[in-house]
Scaffold this active site. Sequence first.
Site, PDB file in Angstrom:
ATOM      1  N   SER A 114       0.851  -1.201   0.000  1.00  0.00           N
ATOM      2  CA  SER A 114       0.000   0.000   0.000  1.00  0.00           C
ATOM      3  C   SER A 114       0.878   1.239   0.000  1.00  0.00           C
ATOM      4  O   SER A 114       0.926   1.973   0.992  1.00  0.00           O
ATOM      5  CB  SER A 114      -0.863   0.037   1.267  1.00  0.00           C
ATOM      6  OG  SER A 114      -1.783  -1.009   1.276  1.00  0.00           O
ATOM      7  N   GLU A 141       1.639 -16.802  20.152  1.00  0.00           N
ATOM      8  CA  GLU A 141       0.603 -17.349  21.037  1.00  0.00           C
ATOM      9  C   GLU A 141      -0.777 -16.743  20.792  1.00  0.00           C
ATOM     10  O   GLU A 141      -1.769 -17.313  21.218  1.00  0.00           O
ATOM     11  CB  GLU A 141       1.021 -17.190  22.503  1.00  0.00           C
ATOM     12  CG  GLU A 141       1.184 -15.736  22.920  1.00  0.00           C
ATOM     13  CD  GLU A 141       1.484 -15.607  24.412  1.00  0.00           C
ATOM     14  OE1 GLU A 141       1.307 -14.504  24.929  1.00  0.00           O
ATOM     15  OE2 GLU A 141       1.880 -16.625  25.039  1.00  0.00           O
TER      16      GLU A 141
END
Lengths: 183, 183
Positions: A114, A141
């Site tokens: 972008s 995690e």
Amino acid sequence: MTDRFEEKTVSSTSIYEGKIIDVKVDTVQLPDGNQSKREIVTHPGAVAILAITDENKLVMVEQYRKPLEKSLIEIPAGKLEKGETPEGTAIRELEEETGYTTDHIKLINSFYTSPGFADEIVYIYLADNLQRLEQTVEGDEDEFVTMKEVTIEEAEELEKNRRIHDAKTSYALMYAKQYLSEY
Amino acid sequence: MTDRFEEKTVSSTSIYEGKIIDVKVDTVQLPDGNQSKREIVTHPGAVAILAITDENKLVMVEQYRKPLEKSLIEIPAGKLEKGETPEGTAIRELEEETGYTTDHIKLINSFYTSPGFADEIVYIYLADNLQRLEQTVEGDEDEFVTMKEVTIEEAEELEKNRRIHDAKTSYALMYAKQYLSEY
């Protein structure tokens, strides 16, 4: 390379320093002498892996994407960590997200995602000769992904249904279609 | 579609409301019950146009990209404005950035550019039967672009040299290579 349109920084204001992105607003001087503002997201960059199994299937991962409030099916990918090479990141992310590893990986392209508002670059790798890891490797995690192996035709169907709907995966899928016939 | 990995919003903090992007940080509840933060950039979305001249050249624009501190050569593109359809935006941006218009345009794909941290979607159009406008149309006053017409081979060379180096343009170039032979 001429950068006759260069926008010189007059001042820069840090808006946010986050875990993954930083945000700043630069006041710039335009080529015509006027000033304008540029809103800029900085990002460490990422890798993505077009991984092909011995059965010529594409390895994909499904993952919830909070900015879109839905899950997408994408090629495995992840952020560059400090001290890692892009190729090292690619192999680590492949292992964490899919349980495969490889010693056969090559860079096929890289691109800014972008460039109007972000400096994120994605390195796209092609990997084959995939080997199943005997032990799974723990990823982040707070990341929950499911691995899927799909044929090119199945991937095209997923793209039609917008379950595949991001730039790196659409690029990789077209690459796979174009080049894997010669593979 | 199952979203068993849905990340429910526990709270949301607005960080920045800008001209082009907004930034927020959401606290989410993960599928395992733990909480995490998601940094999210919201963007109005954009269109990009693979425009092909009668001589089979690709219409490109060179533009300084402040986040990268360099200029890139890209297919014409621009943000969706309120009340515009993506196709209307595509024709407006083609006119403003290149001086061409067309009545022959079709959507070839759309994709999220950075689904990990942004909701930006880009709609990619294919346009041909290009007609030169008699009068130029003014674009954004803080945008300076130069138009270039290149063959596919020249575009591939620009990509090798990383003057073309963004997702939508690399995608469009591969599309052009793959489909324009049948064109």
